[in-house]
Enzyme design. Structure first.
Site, PDB file in Angstrom:
ATOM      1  N   GLY A  19     -21.189   6.450  83.940  1.00 44.72           N
ATOM      2  CA  GLY A  19     -20.786   5.464  84.949  1.00 44.72           C
ATOM      3  C   GLY A  19     -20.691   6.016  86.360  1.00 44.72           C
TER       4      GLY A  19
ATOM      5  N   ASP B 238     -29.369  11.733  79.200  1.00 41.41           N
ATOM      6  CA  ASP B 238     -27.999  12.127  79.528  1.00 41.41           C
ATOM      7  C   ASP B 238     -27.963  12.868  80.865  1.00 41.41           C
ATOM      8  OD1 ASP B 238     -25.307  12.489  79.159  1.00 41.41           O
ATOM      9  OD2 ASP B 238     -25.496  13.266  77.132  1.00 41.41           O
TER      10      ASP B 238
ATOM     11  N   ASP C 257     -17.186   9.680  76.802  1.00 40.12           N
ATOM     12  CA  ASP C 257     -17.435   9.554  75.363  1.00 40.12           C
ATOM     13  C   ASP C 257     -16.297   8.836  74.635  1.00 40.12           C
ATOM     14  OD1 ASP C 257     -19.533  11.084  76.127  1.00 40.12           O
ATOM     15  OD2 ASP C 257     -19.403  12.457  74.432  1.00 40.12           O
TER      16      ASP C 257
HETATM   17  C1  GAL Z   1     -22.605  13.456  75.919  1.00 42.08           C
HETATM   18  C2  GAL Z   1     -22.887  11.994  75.635  1.00 42.08           C
HETATM   19  C3  GAL Z   1     -22.739  11.788  74.147  1.00 42.08           C
HETATM   20  C4  GAL Z   1     -23.736  12.681  73.428  1.00 42.08           C
HETATM   21  C5  GAL Z   1     -23.563  14.134  73.865  1.00 42.08           C
HETATM   22  C6  GAL Z   1     -24.647  15.030  73.314  1.00 42.08           C
HETATM   23  O1  GAL Z   1     -22.686  13.674  77.278  1.00 42.08           O
HETATM   24  O2  GAL Z   1     -22.001  11.193  76.348  1.00 42.08           O
HETATM   25  O3  GAL Z   1     -22.936  10.435  73.821  1.00 42.08           O
HETATM   26  O4  GAL Z   1     -25.032  12.230  73.711  1.00 42.08           O
HETATM   27  O5  GAL Z   1     -23.558  14.252  75.260  1.00 42.08           O
HETATM   28  O6  GAL Z   1     -24.487  16.348  73.671  1.00 42.08           O
END
Ligand code: GAL
Length: 732
Positions: free
Chosen positions: A525, A483, A546
């Site tokens: 993205g 991430d 998300d």
């Molecule tokens: C977001 C990500 C989610 C999840 C989350 C966890 O940035 O897009 O899918 O992984 O972090 O904290």
């Protein structure tokens, strides 16, 4: 559906008009008298980022001006309470009616205890209809102070509405018993909030959604004492796949007053039952690197016991005849064509299968599960194991589902004395967990961030990338979701190179490992990741923020995010990731609830994900999988479109007001055509053969129903449910 929705939409509710909006924060903005004429109008059902306020974080206010007509409360049983429904608000809010506070959800920065988000909760604030600040037949102002900490912000999900709170409620939970696909069992609860006994009739009217025909009316007299509830148990008979709608309404015998009608669509199962004869499912091709441990479980259905074997299996690999798990190691690069064979008492099935031993992994989109959309940071080892066991017990593993991915929330607060990342107290030994998965033919995924901290503020991999990749190898990890979040605090500048850099670092660390770890980028993205994800050897990259379990979020990703511009970059080993699927029971934080998508929207969701060759990652609690969701996720013909070895992503061939048509070429010269209805009503959608690029004489197969439906013709006409999809395959 919540109980409060049991009012007639038409006569006992008041939709609020679009509000005025201003970023910033000033306490006087809560007052009715404040002059907001210079503020801009905004929509309250769409995040502000999607309405021109890009990158806006922090405080902002919405102000709704409306006249409150007394007529709208006169038709209800009770006239003294109103419900102000503000849908969802990202992240925290405080609402005022003519300057008086009526509700609050989440916490602001300055609040006691500090900031806390509650972006997913629906806001339903109750207001006394006789309160002095409520001005009947005059103008009123509802002002909403909103704090968005990061990402998407503001009011979203549905249009705000005020309803009278009724005291006779019909509660239709979305749960239904559909273990028999020709009989749906429903329990509907009537409750009496009055101080006296109510006598009357509950009427359930069953309508065929396609023809509009009333099929059945069930009327039942009832008497319920004050404060009591009465369950009505229904059994609705129908054909498999038939789409029904039921309208429930209660009429009071004495006064003739009616509750609002509650209308619901019943779940319908389109996927036929897998035959008892043996059948090999899953992709036709599998990628592995020379020297890496090999693990592939042959997905197959049919009456158990099944006996598995593989013809021409190259040296170094072996198959377990009882489990169908192929293990071992290939030392040399090369393409090996084998035949997967599955037998049972009723016959034998064989399928050619290509093992490509080379550089590239994920030759078809990864299929599996991820913990985030259901458990959020409350993920535990027990929940991961439970979900894995359900993957096996509910038979998903027999259709190709394999990865069990732990998302954020598994990390301990500190590294050990050797700087090795540790799991927190919710997890035991990760190596053992991985072994447990592998013995069953499943794979284990994990999550980290290139930043010092992850999105959930757990430890990230910043400056420890090699150590982390080493430990993933030691543990037997098969998939890394990497991430962005915390990397914002250390990114050097805004250049493309600076955004690519952290992913290159982890790429190198992973490539040193003697095992295959699918590399999945998650940075929403930024900097058009689809144009460079392959350069860092990523197998998948998230192309959106998300996902949430709403039509707004789903249709936003599918139809308003420009995913077609990313299509040229998808190919075997390189996939655009549209995010985890919001089917089944989701909740992000243990507040598990059935997805808010309708049944139709869920068919649209899986159909779109299939033709977009996006990784198929189930985001729900697997232990709560019901028959509808299992059928939705185990349609081998739908899955085959996603797993097609050509690996081409669908492109849009028609976009009209209310519908879109997307076409995906398949390796055998056939095409998959997805016909998507964006409207709120059933639509007859016409697709011209030349738009779809097909010969009118070519045969059509309805993929969900797995039925041939004749030839395409010059114009193919599909009847598509609201927000639903028809998915067809047109033969060459
Ligand atoms: C977001 C990500 C989610 C999840 C989350 C966890 O940035 O897009 O899918 O992984 O972090 O904290």
């Amino acid at each position: 559906m919540c109980a409060w929705q049991a009012f007639a939409e038409e006569d006992t509710s008041l939709r609020l008009p679009d509000p005025k909006f201003s970023p910033g924060n000033d306490d006087s903005w809560k007052n009715a008298g404040f002059d907001d004429s210079s503020w801009k109008t905004i929509k309250a059902d769409v995040h502000w980022e999607n309405q021109g306020y890009r990158n806006l974080d922090g405080y902002a206010w919405y102000r709704f001006r409306f006249v409150l007509p007394s007529s709208f409360r006169e038709k209800t049983f009770s006239q003294d309470k109103m419900n102000v429904y503000l849908a969802r608000i990202d992240d925290a809010d405080e609402a005022y009616w003519n300057g008086v506070k009526i509700g609050k959800t989440g916490r602001f920065y300055d609040d006691q205890g500090g900031y806390s988000t509650n972006f997913n909760a629906e806001r339903n604030y109750q207001v006394d209809a006789n309160a002095p600040f409520v001005k009947w037949d005059q103008e009123n102002v509802i002002a909403v102070k909103v704090l968005d900490d990061n990402g998407l912000g503001g009011m979203n999900g549905a249009k705000p509405v005020i309803r009278m709170v009724d005291k006779v409620l019909i509660d239709v939970s979305k749960d239904a018993d559909i273990s028999n696909p020709e009989l749906t069992g429903k329990t509907v609860i009537l409750s009496n909030g009055f101080s006296e006994t109510m006598s009357g009739s509950m009427i359930a009217t069953v309508v065929d959604r396609l023809t509009g025909k009333v099929l059945e009316t069930k009327k039942e007299k009832t008497q319920i004492t004050s404060g009591a509830t009465h369950p009505f148990k229904y059994q609705f008979k129908h054909e498999r796949g038939q789409m029904l709608e039921v309208r429930y309404q209660f009429t009071d015998e004495k006064t003739g007053k009616k509750t609002g009608a509650v209308v619901e669509s019943l779940p319908y199962i389109l996927t036929p039952v897998s035959p008892e004869t043996p059948r090999v499912n899953g992709a036709d091709v599998f990628g592995v690197r020379p020297g890496s441990p090999f693990l592939y479980k042959i997905p197959a259905t049919g009456k158990k016991p099944l006996e598995y074997s593989v013809e021409n299996l190259p040296r170094g690999l072996q198959v377990n005849n009882a489990t169908g798990i192929i293990t071992g190691k290939l030392e040399k690069a090369g393409n090996y064509t084998v035949t997967l064979v599955v037998k049972n008492a009723l016959g034998t099935d064989r399928k050619p299968f290509e093992i490509k031993c080379g550089d590239l992994l994920a030759l078809t989109p990864p299929m599996g599960w991820n913990s985030w959309n259901c458990f959020g940071v409350n993920v535990t080892e027990e929940k991961v194991r439970g979900s894995a066991q359900a993957m096996i017990d509910k038979g998903l593993i027999d259709h190709g589902w394999a990865y069990m991915n732990i998302d954020d929330g598994w990390q301990a607060a500190e590294r050990d004395e050797n700087n090795i990342l540790q799991p927190n107290e919710k997890f035991g030994n990760i190596r053992k967990l991985a072994d447990w998965m592998h013995e069953r033919g499943l794979k284990l995924g994990i999550y980290s961030s290139p930043g010092p901290l992850t999105c959930g503020r757990f430890l990230g991999s910043y400056k420890y990338e090699t150590l982390d990749a080493d430990i993933y190898n030691d543990w037997g990890i098969d998939y890394l979701k990497y991430d962005w979040c915390g990397y914002s605090s250390v990114v050097e500048n805004d250049s493309l190179e600076a955004f690519i850099k952290p992913y290159r670092v982890m790429e190198k660390a992973l490539r040193k490992q003697p095992r295959d770890i699918i590399y999945s980028l998650c940075q929403y993205g930024m900097k058009d990741v689809w144009t460079w994800g392959a350069q860092v050897d990523a197998n998948t990259w998230r192309v959106t923020g998300d996902i949430e379990d709403t039509w707004d979020s789903l249709s936003g990703i599918a139809f308003r995010h420009g995913v077609d511009r990313m299509a040229p970059y998808a190919k075997p080993g390189r996939w655009n990731d549209l995010d985890m699927m919001i089917v089944g029971y989701v909740g992000w934080n243990d507040n598990l609830r059935r997805t808010r998508l309708t049944w139709d929207e869920q068919y649209m969701h899986v159909s779109f994900w299939a033709i977009q060759v996006t990784p198929l990652l189930i985001g729900c609690d697997m232990t709560k999988l019901d028959d509808f969701t299992v059928a939705l996720l185990t349609n081998d013909e739908v899955i085959a479109i996603n797993q097609d070895k050509l690996g081409e992503q669908a492109h849009r061939v028609a976009k009209e007001d209310g519908y879109e048509v997307w076409v995906k070429p398949l390796h055998d010269g056939a095409v998959a055509v997805g016909i998507f209805n964006l409207d709120n009503e059933f639509s007859r959608i016409k697709v011209r053969a030349e738009d779809a690029g097909v010969n009118p004489n070519n045969k059509v197969r309805d993929v969900w129903r797995q039925q041939d439906t004749g030839v395409f013709g010059n114009v193919y006409e599909a009847v598509v449910p609201p927000h639903g999809a028809v998915l067809i395959k047109v033969q060459k």
